[in-house]
Design a protein around this motif. Structure first.
Motif, PDB file in Angstrom:
ATOM      1  N   ARG A 197     -64.633 -54.003-109.067  1.00 50.81           N
ATOM      2  CA  ARG A 197     -63.482 -54.040-109.952  1.00 50.81           C
ATOM      3  C   ARG A 197     -63.855 -54.843-111.184  1.00 50.81           C
ATOM      4  NH1 ARG A 197     -62.251 -49.913-108.624  1.00 50.81           N
ATOM      5  NH2 ARG A 197     -60.521 -49.236-107.325  1.00 50.81           N
ATOM      6  N   ASP A 198     -63.672 -54.225-112.324  1.00 54.76           N
ATOM      7  CA  ASP A 198     -64.037 -54.793-113.614  1.00 54.76           C
ATOM      8  C   ASP A 198     -63.491 -56.208-113.763  1.00 54.76           C
ATOM      9  OD1 ASP A 198     -65.677 -53.813-115.564  1.00 54.76           O
ATOM     10  OD2 ASP A 198     -64.080 -53.014-116.802  1.00 54.76           O
ATOM     11  N   ALA A 254     -70.622 -44.962-113.606  1.00 55.10           N
ATOM     12  CA  ALA A 254     -70.056 -43.636-113.360  1.00 55.10           C
ATOM     13  C   ALA A 254     -68.661 -43.558-113.978  1.00 55.10           C
ATOM     14  CB  ALA A 254     -69.984 -43.402-111.858  1.00 55.10           C
ATOM     15  N   ALA A 255     -68.090 -42.333-114.002  1.00 52.90           N
ATOM     16  CA  ALA A 255     -66.756 -42.131-114.579  1.00 52.90           C
ATOM     17  C   ALA A 255     -65.721 -42.974-113.839  1.00 52.90           C
ATOM     18  CB  ALA A 255     -66.378 -40.659-114.514  1.00 52.90           C
ATOM     19  N   VAL A 256     -65.788 -42.908-112.532  1.00 51.48           N
ATOM     20  CA  VAL A 256     -64.867 -43.694-111.724  1.00 51.48           C
ATOM     21  C   VAL A 256     -65.668 -44.829-111.111  1.00 51.48           C
ATOM     22  CG1 VAL A 256     -63.352 -43.709-109.723  1.00 51.48           C
ATOM     23  CG2 VAL A 256     -63.462 -41.698-111.197  1.00 51.48           C
ATOM     24  N   THR A 257     -65.249 -46.046-111.372  1.00 50.17           N
ATOM     25  CA  THR A 257     -65.948 -47.189-110.791  1.00 50.17           C
ATOM     26  C   THR A 257     -65.086 -47.750-109.683  1.00 50.17           C
ATOM     27  OG1 THR A 257     -64.994 -48.673-112.420  1.00 50.17           O
ATOM     28  CG2 THR A 257     -67.114 -47.685-112.953  1.00 50.17           C
TER      29      THR A 257
END
Lengths: 405, 405
Positions: B358-359, B402-405
């Motif tokens: 999570r960023d 990736a597009a979804v992290t």
């Protein structure tokens, strides 16, 4: 008429597509305009999504199976069926929720105007979705009969909201003419394509339509309660603000910032996490309809309904037709008025002829052209004649109302 | 530790439930808090819904397979997991859409107050769903750090909106205390249960909660993008007006009247046609979690996360834990801060240990107790230690986003 029906079926270039659907034996299904039939490919595709993509791939499938693009990808496949560009349609939420987004977006774009103009008797959810915005003080509903709609356009009208093909009568609006009239009055237009998309050619961009929504579970055969779709003309994308500002409509959803920033383009119409199982089933239905082609489908549906009316004449049945007589002016359905429409519909269902009833007195027969035969028309007309002649609809079990009519 | 783990597994009364899920070989799945695993029963049930109910039953299944009650029925099965009455929960739409309904409903019930109070860093969609209402002039967002929330409650606050278990840290709010404080200030409370419902005992009614929403695809194992759920305390039903006034929330949807009238009770929270395929998959997941029981599940998840921390000590790994140290104060997850969290997470995935990032710097490991073993904890800790010790996370392929992290 059965012989003639069989000749017509033998000559029908679409007849082979019936086998691409899983239809129950002994049923003549005249309700594909309420719930489309099951494409044969759906079941295997769903097993793949469930076992491989979800079960094996787990969270990785958002990237590896491209779940993240599903809403846009399925929308892009619907687009050519309705005369939209590939980046103007997204598949998400329900028709009702998409109506809300676009009614509210129109109010946002036409600030100072509060009126949403529609017609009485439009499909209920189209009218109902104005109610919540009215209570919030943001909208005001105005209804005008179809021949008075143009006269009801004034500079209070933010949005003209109509269903292209009427759910009950099958009557078709003049999309180009009404859109142009609304634009002339400074209003935007939102077309509900639930009873036209996938059944006939629709050309949103040729008509300069602003917004549209449509249903995934009728003529697109996406399954019960399938995700719906929404269209916004590209010229409006940058200025579009819809109020359901969820994370899937965010410009960078995986940055997890505290502040909302709308995605560029049609993606800003998305709200919550894409319903992957529903979208997978819808995609199968959309691909099949696209393969057959909406021009050919509408040609066949007109031929089917005209043949059905001939069969009624042959049976010497005189029923009050509430749909337009000219098949070019109606959708893929025929609706008849009869005071005992409910019981007649139930008696037909008991014979395996599934149509539907619409309150208070409409028997609605849909002719989904992808899987119906001319033979079905002849047989349905014969059953209808027998039900009426024998009076079997008078049996008490046919008069008892079910939860869903 | 592996021997001890195996002893713990042998003594675990829930160990048999792992076989009720279809888990891929060679994977340790620590992301059930993002997408729950596939229950073994789901695939067969979906075949039945697709082939029998849709394919054979067609439109008749709205009555015959009771599709019409699906939203209420599934909601009723979720209710006991979250301390709600059987008629206080409905399964419908997405978490985001349900947030919108209830935020707007709270503003309607507290007219004169416009502030929605939440905390910075709440799950983004919770914060984003306020944005649309702000632009409409109906709401005003106020954020306060968790220790300042009570002080930020004043008579402008219509609603306190919080996620019970924080998606990133796993920290748990004091639901009873905060609800009481909000009520003291005349505000309503909406709890997002996405990271607690189905993983631990939640008692909405004991806490006098007003509203709640939750996710169907995490701990309830309903599948990717499963329908969500919404709770409204019975005392509010009669006065509740939510703005997504669709036909499935109407008092008599099949009368097809032009005017909206809300259904009595929780059904007024429904909007569009129920997503039957998604609800069917969700129902299987909910039934399985209900069978195991949330008390037992939380007991095991605490034991799992405590054991994982012991394994890290054993591996001599010192990581910064951002989750609460006390397992009674956190949800079923452990989150660690590391500047290279993204690459570490990717290196673990390449070894078959699926957690998530999570960023900007959080490695989040979820311990869905229904299908994880103590052995998985020991192995995951060993893999994490090896990834950090060997520096294999430094490989370029693990750093590419990736597009979804």
């Amino acid at each position: 008429m059965l012989d003639r029906a069989r000749e017509l079926d033998a000559a029908d270039p679409l007849s082979g597509y019936r086998d691409r659907f899983d239809l129950p034996d002994g049923v003549i299904y005249l309700d594909g305009n309420s719930l489309g039939a099951l494409p044969r490919a759906t079941s295997a595709r769903m097993q793949q999504v469930i076992r491989e993509e979800w079960g094996e791939g787990l969270i990785r499938s958002w990237n590896d199976a491209d779940w993240i693009s599903a809403a846009r990808r399925v929308g892009g496949k619907i687009a050519p069926l309705i005369g939209a560009g590939p980046r103007e349609v997204v598949a998400c939420d329900s028709t009702s929720v998409n109506l809300f987004k676009l009614i509210a977006a129109a109010l946002d774009m036409r600030s100072g105007r509060k009126v949403i103009l529609s017609e009485p008797g439009n499909f209920p959810t189209d009218l109902y979705m104005i109610a919540g915005l009215e209570r919030q003080g943001l909208a005001e509903r105005r209804l005008a009969e179809r021949d008075k709609l143009i006269g009801a356009l004034d500079d209070d009208v933010a949005l003209l909201l109509l269903t292209q093909v009427h759910y009950k009568s099958g009557a078709m609006h003049d999309m180009a003419g009404l859109t142009s009239a609304a634009h002339g009055a400074g209003a935007l237009v939102l077309w509900d394509l639930s009873h036209s998309g996938g059944a006939m050619p629709v050309d949103l961009n040729a008509c300069h339509a602003d917004f549209a929504v449509g249903c995934g579970y009728k003529y697109l055969n996406g399954g019960p309660g399938a995700p719906a779709y929404a269209f916004v003309a590209e010229r409006h994308h940058a200025a579009l603000h819809q109020p359901l500002t969820g994370w899937f409509g965010h410009a960078a959803p995986f940055e997890f910032s505290d502040d909302y920033a709308p995605a560029p383009g049609i993606d800003r119409l998305q709200c919550g996490t894409s319903p992957i199982l529903g979208l997978a089933a819808l995609e199968v239905g959309v691909e099949l309809i696209a393969e057959i082609g909406v021009d050919r489908l509408f040609g066949k549906s007109r031929a089917l309904s005209e043949f059905f009316l001939e069969c009624l004449v042959e049976q010497d049945l005189k029923l009050e037709l509430v749909s337009p007589q000219d098949s070019a002016e109606r959708g893929s359905q025929l609706s008849f008025r009869h005071p005992e429409a409910y019981a007649i519909c139930q008696a037909l269902i008991a014979r395996g002829v599934i149509g539907d009833f619409r309150d208070p007195d409409i028997l609605r027969l849909g002719f989904a052209p992808a899987y119906l035969r001319f033979e079905d028309m002849a047989e349905a007309a014969r059953h209808l004649a027998e039900v009426l002649r024998t009076g079997e609809w008078e049996r008490p079990e046919f008069r008892e109302r079910a939860a869903v009519t």
